[in-house]
Design a protein around this motif. Structure first.
Motif, PDB file in Angstrom:
ATOM      1  N   ARG A 139       0.825  -1.429  -0.229  1.00 32.30           N
ATOM      2  CA  ARG A 139      -0.102   0.268   0.251  1.00 32.30           C
ATOM      3  C   ARG A 139       0.525   1.530  -0.258  1.00 32.30           C
ATOM      4  NH1 ARG A 139      -4.477  -2.137   4.522  1.00 32.30           N
ATOM      5  NH2 ARG A 139      -5.560  -3.262   3.394  1.00 32.30           N
ATOM      6  N   ASP A 140       2.168   1.283   1.041  1.00 32.33           N
ATOM      7  CA  ASP A 140       2.853   2.311   0.948  1.00 32.33           C
ATOM      8  C   ASP A 140       3.941   1.930  -0.417  1.00 32.33           C
ATOM      9  OD1 ASP A 140       3.986   4.988   1.439  1.00 32.33           O
ATOM     10  OD2 ASP A 140       4.660   3.321   3.217  1.00 32.33           O
ATOM     11  N   MET A 141       3.865   2.636  -1.564  1.00 33.74           N
ATOM     12  CA  MET A 141       4.471   2.682  -2.729  1.00 33.74           C
ATOM     13  C   MET A 141       6.124   3.743  -2.500  1.00 33.74           C
ATOM     14  SD  MET A 141       3.746   0.676  -4.669  1.00 33.74           S
ATOM     15  CE  MET A 141       4.303   0.968  -5.613  1.00 33.74           C
ATOM     16  N   ASN A 142       5.674   5.107  -1.558  1.00 40.25           N
ATOM     17  CA  ASN A 142       6.205   5.650  -1.260  1.00 40.25           C
ATOM     18  C   ASN A 142       7.434   4.697  -0.775  1.00 40.25           C
ATOM     19  OD1 ASN A 142       5.880   7.670  -2.680  1.00 40.25           O
ATOM     20  ND2 ASN A 142       4.331   8.666  -1.175  1.00 40.25           N
ATOM     21  N   THR A 143       7.350   4.215   0.596  1.00 40.28           N
ATOM     22  CA  THR A 143       8.534   3.472   0.948  1.00 40.28           C
ATOM     23  C   THR A 143       9.022   2.361   0.189  1.00 40.28           C
ATOM     24  OG1 THR A 143       7.282   3.612   2.927  1.00 40.28           O
ATOM     25  CG2 THR A 143       8.899   2.590   3.524  1.00 40.28           C
ATOM     26  N   ARG A 144       7.807   1.789  -0.012  1.00 48.66           N
ATOM     27  CA  ARG A 144       8.750   0.673  -0.987  1.00 48.66           C
ATOM     28  C   ARG A 144       9.532   1.010  -2.273  1.00 48.66           C
ATOM     29  NH1 ARG A 144       5.038  -3.501  -5.015  1.00 48.66           N
ATOM     30  NH2 ARG A 144       6.635  -5.568  -5.251  1.00 48.66           N
ATOM     31  N   ALA A 145       9.312   2.072  -2.690  1.00 46.26           N
ATOM     32  CA  ALA A 145       9.883   2.505  -3.793  1.00 46.26           C
ATOM     33  C   ALA A 145      11.112   3.480  -3.473  1.00 46.26           C
ATOM     34  CB  ALA A 145       9.484   3.722  -4.566  1.00 46.26           C
ATOM     35  N   PHE A 146      11.411   4.025  -2.024  1.00 46.45           N
ATOM     36  CA  PHE A 146      12.890   4.526  -1.732  1.00 46.45           C
ATOM     37  C   PHE A 146      14.198   3.009  -0.979  1.00 46.45           C
ATOM     38  CE2 PHE A 146      15.675   5.063   2.495  1.00 46.45           C
ATOM     39  CZ  PHE A 146      16.969   6.206   1.564  1.00 46.45           C
ATOM     40  N   ASP A 147      12.575   2.214  -0.896  1.00 49.80           N
ATOM     41  CA  ASP A 147      13.356   0.990  -0.395  1.00 49.80           C
ATOM     42  C   ASP A 147      14.274  -0.107  -1.418  1.00 49.80           C
ATOM     43  OD1 ASP A 147      13.073   0.754   2.216  1.00 49.80           O
ATOM     44  OD2 ASP A 147      11.107  -0.069   2.010  1.00 49.80           O
ATOM     45  N   ARG A 148      13.338   0.039  -2.161  1.00 47.78           N
ATOM     46  CA  ARG A 148      13.602  -0.704  -4.046  1.00 47.78           C
ATOM     47  C   ARG A 148      14.685   0.440  -4.638  1.00 47.78           C
ATOM     48  NH1 ARG A 148      10.510  -5.130  -5.658  1.00 47.78           N
ATOM     49  NH2 ARG A 148       9.589  -5.574  -3.929  1.00 47.78           N
TER      50      ARG A 148
ATOM     51  N   GLN B 125      10.892  10.027  -7.574  1.00 44.13           N
ATOM     52  CA  GLN B 125      11.894  11.065  -6.448  1.00 44.13           C
ATOM     53  C   GLN B 125      12.745  10.226  -5.087  1.00 44.13           C
ATOM     54  OE1 GLN B 125      13.331  13.768  -6.828  1.00 44.13           O
ATOM     55  NE2 GLN B 125      14.441  13.589  -5.526  1.00 44.13           N
ATOM     56  N   ASN B 126      11.620   9.259  -4.465  1.00 48.38           N
ATOM     57  CA  ASN B 126      11.426   8.148  -3.314  1.00 48.38           C
ATOM     58  C   ASN B 126      13.386   7.102  -4.394  1.00 48.38           C
ATOM     59  OD1 ASN B 126      10.273   9.138  -1.577  1.00 48.38           O
ATOM     60  ND2 ASN B 126       8.275   8.674  -2.103  1.00 48.38           N
ATOM     61  N   TRP B 127      12.264   6.993  -5.101  1.00 48.88           N
ATOM     62  CA  TRP B 127      13.286   6.017  -5.439  1.00 48.88           C
ATOM     63  C   TRP B 127      14.881   6.309  -5.644  1.00 48.88           C
ATOM     64  CZ3 TRP B 127      17.037   4.249  -9.168  1.00 48.88           C
ATOM     65  CH2 TRP B 127      16.771   3.397  -9.876  1.00 48.88           C
ATOM     66  N   ILE B 128      15.282   7.493  -6.521  1.00 47.73           N
ATOM     67  CA  ILE B 128      16.425   8.186  -6.540  1.00 47.73           C
ATOM     68  C   ILE B 128      16.935   8.249  -4.963  1.00 47.73           C
ATOM     69  CG2 ILE B 128      17.516  10.233  -6.982  1.00 47.73           C
ATOM     70  CD1 ILE B 128      15.779   9.522  -9.996  1.00 47.73           C
ATOM     71  N   CYS B 129      16.127   8.924  -4.097  1.00 48.99           N
ATOM     72  CA  CYS B 129      16.621   9.129  -2.676  1.00 48.99           C
ATOM     73  C   CYS B 129      17.338   7.828  -2.465  1.00 48.99           C
ATOM     74  CB  CYS B 129      15.548  10.172  -1.770  1.00 48.99           C
ATOM     75  SG  CYS B 129      15.183  11.195  -2.288  1.00 48.99           S
ATOM     76  N   GLY B 130      16.861   7.137  -2.346  1.00 48.48           N
ATOM     77  CA  GLY B 130      16.397   5.903  -1.570  1.00 48.48           C
ATOM     78  C   GLY B 130      18.307   5.281  -2.687  1.00 48.48           C
ATOM     79  N   TRP B 131      18.115   5.528  -3.814  1.00 44.70           N
ATOM     80  CA  TRP B 131      19.733   5.267  -4.531  1.00 44.70           C
ATOM     81  C   TRP B 131      20.753   6.011  -4.326  1.00 44.70           C
ATOM     82  CZ3 TRP B 131      22.574   7.435  -8.187  1.00 44.70           C
ATOM     83  CH2 TRP B 131      23.801   6.497  -8.748  1.00 44.70           C
ATOM     84  N   ARG B 132      20.375   7.171  -4.162  1.00 41.84           N
ATOM     85  CA  ARG B 132      21.219   8.414  -3.824  1.00 41.84           C
ATOM     86  C   ARG B 132      22.478   7.292  -1.916  1.00 41.84           C
ATOM     87  NH1 ARG B 132      18.730  13.688  -5.157  1.00 41.84           N
ATOM     88  NH2 ARG B 132      19.715  13.241  -7.304  1.00 41.84           N
ATOM     89  N   GLU B 133      20.671   6.534  -1.115  1.00 41.13           N
ATOM     90  CA  GLU B 133      21.450   6.409   0.282  1.00 41.13           C
ATOM     91  C   GLU B 133      22.529   4.908   0.192  1.00 41.13           C
ATOM     92  OE1 GLU B 133      19.868   6.024   4.282  1.00 41.13           O
ATOM     93  OE2 GLU B 133      18.585   7.185   2.912  1.00 41.13           O
ATOM     94  N   GLY B 134      22.159   3.982  -0.655  1.00 44.63           N
ATOM     95  CA  GLY B 134      22.396   3.210  -1.701  1.00 44.63           C
ATOM     96  C   GLY B 134      23.869   3.166  -1.950  1.00 44.63           C
ATOM     97  N   ARG B 135      24.411   3.831  -2.710  1.00 42.15           N
ATOM     98  CA  ARG B 135      24.971   4.568  -3.582  1.00 42.15           C
ATOM     99  C   ARG B 135      25.875   5.230  -2.459  1.00 42.15           C
ATOM    100  NH1 ARG B 135      27.509   2.090  -7.364  1.00 42.15           N
ATOM    101  NH2 ARG B 135      28.412   3.360  -7.898  1.00 42.15           N
TER     102      ARG B 135
END
Length: 67
Positions: free
Chosen positions: A6-15, A38-48
């Motif tokens: 249901r929470d696609m923003n959190t899921r996008a960040f995690d992915r 935007q959430n996916w890219i923020c998660g990607w930056r933190e992952g990198r």
């Protein structure tokens, strides 16, 4: 499980985080919606950043979320 779907923003960040830690390119973002992208890219930056700091494998376990 349902809460994650249901929470696609959190899921996008995690992915995005998982993609960043694994070293994938930012071009692999699967989202067309600007908010999810935007959430996916923020998660990607933190992952990198974590990958560059050496927080991969066992040393990065403390960064995982437990749902």
């Amino acid at each position: 499980m349902r809460r994650q779907k249901r929470d696609m923003n959190t899921r996008a960040f995690d992915r995005g985080y998982q993609a960043g830690v694994s070293g994938r390119s930012i071009d692999y973002c699967p989202h067309a919606d600007s908010e999810h992208r935007q959430n996916w890219i923020c998660g990607w930056r933190e992952g990198r950043s974590d990958q560059w700091d050496g927080l991969t494998g066992v040393s990065g376990v403390h960064k995982l979320r437990v749902s």
